[in-house]
Enzyme design. Sequence first.
Site, PDB file in Angstrom:
ATOM      1  N   GLY A   1       0.776  -1.248   0.000  1.00  0.00           N
ATOM      2  CA  GLY A   1       0.000   0.000   0.000  1.00  0.00           C
ATOM      3  C   GLY A   1       0.801   1.287   0.000  1.00  0.00           C
TER       4      GLY A   1
ATOM      5  N   ASP B   1       0.847   3.231   4.440  1.00  0.00           N
ATOM      6  CA  ASP B   1      -0.265   3.951   3.832  1.00  0.00           C
ATOM      7  C   ASP B   1      -1.282   4.397   4.878  1.00  0.00           C
ATOM      8  OD1 ASP B   1      -1.006   1.339   4.391  1.00  0.00           O
ATOM      9  OD2 ASP B   1      -1.875   0.913   2.434  1.00  0.00           O
TER      10      ASP B   1
ATOM     11  N   ASP C   1      -4.550   1.654  10.942  1.00  0.00           N
ATOM     12  CA  ASP C   1      -5.924   1.235  11.196  1.00  0.00           C
ATOM     13  C   ASP C   1      -5.987   0.632  12.603  1.00  0.00           C
ATOM     14  OD1 ASP C   1      -8.602   0.737  10.252  1.00  0.00           O
ATOM     15  OD2 ASP C   1      -8.079  -1.336   9.868  1.00  0.00           O
TER      16      ASP C   1
ATOM     17  N   LYS D   1      -6.770   6.249  11.017  1.00  0.00           N
ATOM     18  CA  LYS D   1      -8.166   6.071  11.458  1.00  0.00           C
ATOM     19  C   LYS D   1      -8.137   5.814  12.950  1.00  0.00           C
ATOM     20  CE  LYS D   1      -9.889   3.470   7.437  1.00  0.00           C
ATOM     21  NZ  LYS D   1     -10.396   2.120   7.100  1.00  0.00           N
TER      22      LYS D   1
ATOM     23  N   VAL E   1     -10.991   3.238   2.289  1.00  0.00           N
ATOM     24  CA  VAL E   1     -10.351   4.145   1.339  1.00  0.00           C
ATOM     25  C   VAL E   1      -9.579   3.352   0.287  1.00  0.00           C
ATOM     26  CG1 VAL E   1      -8.702   6.043   1.189  1.00  0.00           C
ATOM     27  CG2 VAL E   1     -10.083   5.762   3.239  1.00  0.00           C
TER      28      VAL E   1
ATOM     29  N   ASP F   1      -5.672  -0.500  -2.093  1.00  0.00           N
ATOM     30  CA  ASP F   1      -6.469  -1.309  -3.013  1.00  0.00           C
ATOM     31  C   ASP F   1      -7.745  -1.837  -2.385  1.00  0.00           C
ATOM     32  OD1 ASP F   1      -5.234  -3.230  -1.243  1.00  0.00           O
ATOM     33  OD2 ASP F   1      -5.876  -4.766  -2.665  1.00  0.00           O
TER      34      ASP F   1
ATOM     35  N   ARG G   1      -5.257   0.798  -6.969  1.00  0.00           N
ATOM     36  CA  ARG G   1      -3.984   1.315  -6.449  1.00  0.00           C
ATOM     37  C   ARG G   1      -3.444   2.455  -7.291  1.00  0.00           C
ATOM     38  NH1 ARG G   1      -2.057  -2.177  -2.456  1.00  0.00           N
ATOM     39  NH2 ARG G   1      -2.419  -4.390  -2.776  1.00  0.00           N
TER      40      ARG G   1
HETATM   41  P1  5GP Z   1      -3.643  -2.257  10.607  1.00  0.00           P
HETATM   42  O1  5GP Z   1      -2.588  -3.302  10.762  1.00  0.00           O
HETATM   43  O2  5GP Z   1      -3.267  -0.910  11.173  1.00  0.00           O
HETATM   44  O3  5GP Z   1      -4.983  -2.703  11.037  1.00  0.00           O
HETATM   45  O4  5GP Z   1      -3.893  -2.099   9.092  1.00  0.00           O
HETATM   46  C1  5GP Z   1      -3.060  -1.538   8.255  1.00  0.00           C
HETATM   47  C2  5GP Z   1      -3.298  -2.114   6.884  1.00  0.00           C
HETATM   48  O5  5GP Z   1      -4.678  -2.482   6.644  1.00  0.00           O
HETATM   49  C3  5GP Z   1      -2.987  -1.027   5.918  1.00  0.00           C
HETATM   50  O6  5GP Z   1      -1.607  -1.007   5.626  1.00  0.00           O
HETATM   51  C4  5GP Z   1      -3.863  -1.403   4.747  1.00  0.00           C
HETATM   52  O7  5GP Z   1      -3.179  -2.338   3.963  1.00  0.00           O
HETATM   53  C5  5GP Z   1      -5.077  -2.058   5.368  1.00  0.00           C
HETATM   54  N1  5GP Z   1      -6.187  -1.073   5.504  1.00  0.00           N
HETATM   55  C6  5GP Z   1      -6.697  -0.555   6.622  1.00  0.00           C
HETATM   56  N2  5GP Z   1      -7.688   0.310   6.365  1.00  0.00           N
HETATM   57  C7  5GP Z   1      -7.805   0.339   5.026  1.00  0.00           C
HETATM   58  C8  5GP Z   1      -8.652   1.079   4.114  1.00  0.00           C
HETATM   59  O8  5GP Z   1      -9.504   1.908   4.467  1.00  0.00           O
HETATM   60  N3  5GP Z   1      -8.454   0.845   2.797  1.00  0.00           N
HETATM   61  C9  5GP Z   1      -7.531  -0.034   2.321  1.00  0.00           C
HETATM   62  N4  5GP Z   1      -7.438  -0.197   1.012  1.00  0.00           N
HETATM   63  N5  5GP Z   1      -6.720  -0.744   3.139  1.00  0.00           N
HETATM   64  C10 5GP Z   1      -6.848  -0.542   4.484  1.00  0.00           C
HETATM   65 MG    MG Z   2      -0.563  -1.538   4.116  1.00  0.00          MG
END
Ligand code: 5GP
Ligand code: MG
Length: 177
Positions: free
Chosen positions: A43, A101, A104, A132, A154, A160, A166
């Site tokens: 991402g 990117d 989350d 977020k 998003v 993606d 992407r």
């Molecule tokens: P985390 O490990 O913080 O939960 O997630 C991070 C990863 O989840 C990001 O690098 C991304 O790949 C994916 N992700 C989280 N939210 C989104 C979103 O709104 N859109 C997309 N496309 N990927 C997300």
């Molecule tokens: Mg990612």
Amino acid sequence: MTVLRKEPLITELEIKVRLGQMVLDLARDLRGKELTVIGILRGSFMFTADLVRLLYINDIHPLIDFIFVTSYVGTESSGEMRLLRDMSLDVKGRWVLIVDDILDTGRTLLFAKNYIQERGAEQIHTCVLLDKPSRRIVPIQADYVGFSIEDVFVVGYGLDHNGKYRDLPYLGVLKEG
Ligand code: 5GP
Ligand code: MG
């Protein structure tokens, strides 16, 4: 079925302007350091590319590498992370800027930070395009955040949905349609 909403959430110009501001903060903190930028695939590829071009203009010339981190297949809720592709560079004793990117749940960034710490980095800073905060499960914040957003899915600018979108130069939102 999901479709892409017509109006961008964040336009190409808004991304450009914000990156210009972020790089001033990065330059202030990181100029003169033995810096390695580590992007988290997939991402962050577009964000990382734009960021290092702006660092260049600010006379910061880092080494650049990537790691590929993913959560275990089909078990997003388990939260177990796995390194799919290691970096090639040795980060021992170096200042590292981790670029992702979107922040989350926080699991990816925490995993990457711990991993790079274990590999002997001298200092670690973290930079994400999107945050977020309402979705956070593990306690981690990024040192540099482009945009803080609501809990929407998003796509674009490297992000993606099933491998699609992407390539968009802006950030859009998917909706049911
Ligand atoms: P985390 O490990 O913080 O939960 O997630 C991070 C990863 O989840 C990001 O690098 C991304 O790949 C994916 N992700 C989280 N939210 C989104 C979103 O709104 N859109 C997309 N496309 N990927 C997300
Ligand atoms: Mg990612």
